[in-house]
Scaffold this motif. Sequence first.
Motif, short mmCIF file in Angstrom:
data_model
loop_
_atom_site.label_atom_id
_atom_site.label_comp_id
_atom_site.label_asym_id
_atom_site.label_seq_id
_atom_site.Cartn_x
_atom_site.Cartn_y
_atom_site.Cartn_z
N GLY A 82 4.61 2.75 -13.64
CA GLY A 82 3.64 1.96 -13.31
C GLY A 82 4.22 0.54 -12.43
N GLY A 83 3.72 0.45 -11.52
CA GLY A 83 4.14 -0.79 -10.38
C GLY A 83 5.54 -0.74 -10.19
N GLU A 84 6.01 0.46 -10.15
CA GLU A 84 7.63 0.23 -9.88
C GLU A 84 7.67 0.02 -8.43
N MET A 85 7.06 0.55 -7.35
CA MET A 85 7.29 0.36 -6.02
C MET A 85 6.85 -0.98 -5.89
N THR A 86 7.67 -1.84 -4.90
CA THR A 86 7.80 -3.09 -4.54
C THR A 86 6.19 -3.56 -4.01
N ASN A 87 5.99 -4.83 -4.60
CA ASN A 87 4.52 -5.20 -3.93
C ASN A 87 5.37 -6.75 -3.62
N LYS A 88 5.53 -6.90 -2.21
CA LYS A 88 6.05 -8.44 -1.66
C LYS A 88 4.83 -9.22 -1.78
N GLY A 89 3.60 -8.87 -1.87
CA GLY A 89 2.59 -9.75 -1.65
C GLY A 89 1.10 -9.02 -1.17
N THR A 90 0.17 -9.40 -1.53
CA THR A 90 -1.11 -8.61 -1.20
C THR A 90 -1.65 -9.19 0.25
N ILE A 135 -10.24 -11.66 -0.48
CA ILE A 135 -9.01 -12.44 -0.90
C ILE A 135 -9.25 -12.87 -2.51
N LYS A 136 -10.40 -13.16 -2.76
CA LYS A 136 -10.60 -13.85 -4.21
C LYS A 136 -10.26 -12.47 -5.28
N GLU A 137 -10.79 -11.58 -4.80
CA GLU A 137 -10.93 -10.35 -5.88
C GLU A 137 -9.45 -9.65 -6.10
N ASN A 138 -8.58 -9.76 -4.97
CA ASN A 138 -7.23 -9.29 -4.89
C ASN A 138 -6.34 -10.02 -4.98
N ASP A 139 -6.34 -11.52 -5.10
CA ASP A 139 -5.37 -12.45 -5.17
C ASP A 139 -4.52 -12.15 -3.82
N GLY A 140 -5.31 -12.28 -2.74
CA GLY A 140 -4.54 -12.10 -1.45
C GLY A 140 -3.63 -13.29 -0.98
N LYS A 141 -2.63 -12.99 -0.36
CA LYS A 141 -1.63 -14.32 -0.06
C LYS A 141 -1.83 -14.44 1.38
N ILE A 142 -2.10 -13.19 2.20
CA ILE A 142 -2.21 -13.32 3.57
C ILE A 142 -3.71 -12.82 3.82
N LEU A 143 -4.01 -13.40 4.90
CA LEU A 143 -5.53 -12.85 5.57
C LEU A 143 -4.99 -12.60 7.02
N ALA A 144 -5.34 -11.36 7.29
CA ALA A 144 -4.71 -10.81 8.84
C ALA A 144 -6.01 -10.53 9.46
N LEU A 145 -6.40 -11.16 10.44
CA LEU A 145 -7.77 -10.99 11.12
C LEU A 145 -7.22 -10.48 12.68
N SER A 146 -8.21 -9.47 13.09
CA SER A 146 -7.80 -8.78 14.30
C SER A 146 -9.27 -8.93 15.15
N ALA A 147 -8.95 -9.16 16.56
CA ALA A 147 -10.11 -9.02 17.42
C ALA A 147 -9.44 -8.37 18.70
#
Length: 217
Positions: A82-90, A135-147
């Motif tokens: 469990g959780g062994e794969m690196t997660n550098k941030g959400t 962002i709140k639900e997933n404790d996101g550190k980065i918000l990436a917006l596309s247009a």
Amino acid sequence: MFDLTSLGNSVIEGDDEQVRVLTNQAISANIEPLVIINEGLIGGMNVVGQRFKVNDMFVPEVLMSARAMNAGIELVKPLLAGGEMTNKGTVVIGTVKGDLHDIGKSLVGMMLECSGYKVIDLGVDISPEEFIAAIKENDGKILALSALLTTTMLAMKSTIDECLEQGIRDKVKVVIGGAPISQEFSDQIGADGYAGDAAAAVELVAKLLLDATMVAR
């Protein structure tokens, strides 16, 4: 001894069937799951990222490589603790309200996942409120917006304004991208950065998270 180079090459070629065959062979050869992922699958995808950056590979080929890599990762995942794969941030990513284009956004999401980030892809036509909730639900550190449409660019500003209103602007870095977007526009609306392509987006996210870590210390 199983050679992980051939697995990486199959990722580069976007051959998901061959990736499955070679991943299963690597598993049978008792190679550590994380070694298969990092040296074989992600190793191949890193080459793809570099080639994409210098226009030696193009979006359709990169998408094929990313799908091939994911086919291998799905086989290895059950073997990981469990959780062994690196997660550098959400990273929470999506195309803004009123815009239905998703190829560029999907490519950035895949490249970020390949680089060890947890990606929450909300899809297209996403309202500021939906971005904030994710962002709140997933404790996101980065918000990436596309247009991709000039008519939807201002929805990026609305989303940043909503972050301010909700009191989370200091907790999340906002990056933007898409054909009509520029560094100048990024500065105008108060985003934390702009990336012109998927490879640049991965570098920008890494830099912003590193900077945030240094400040926190």
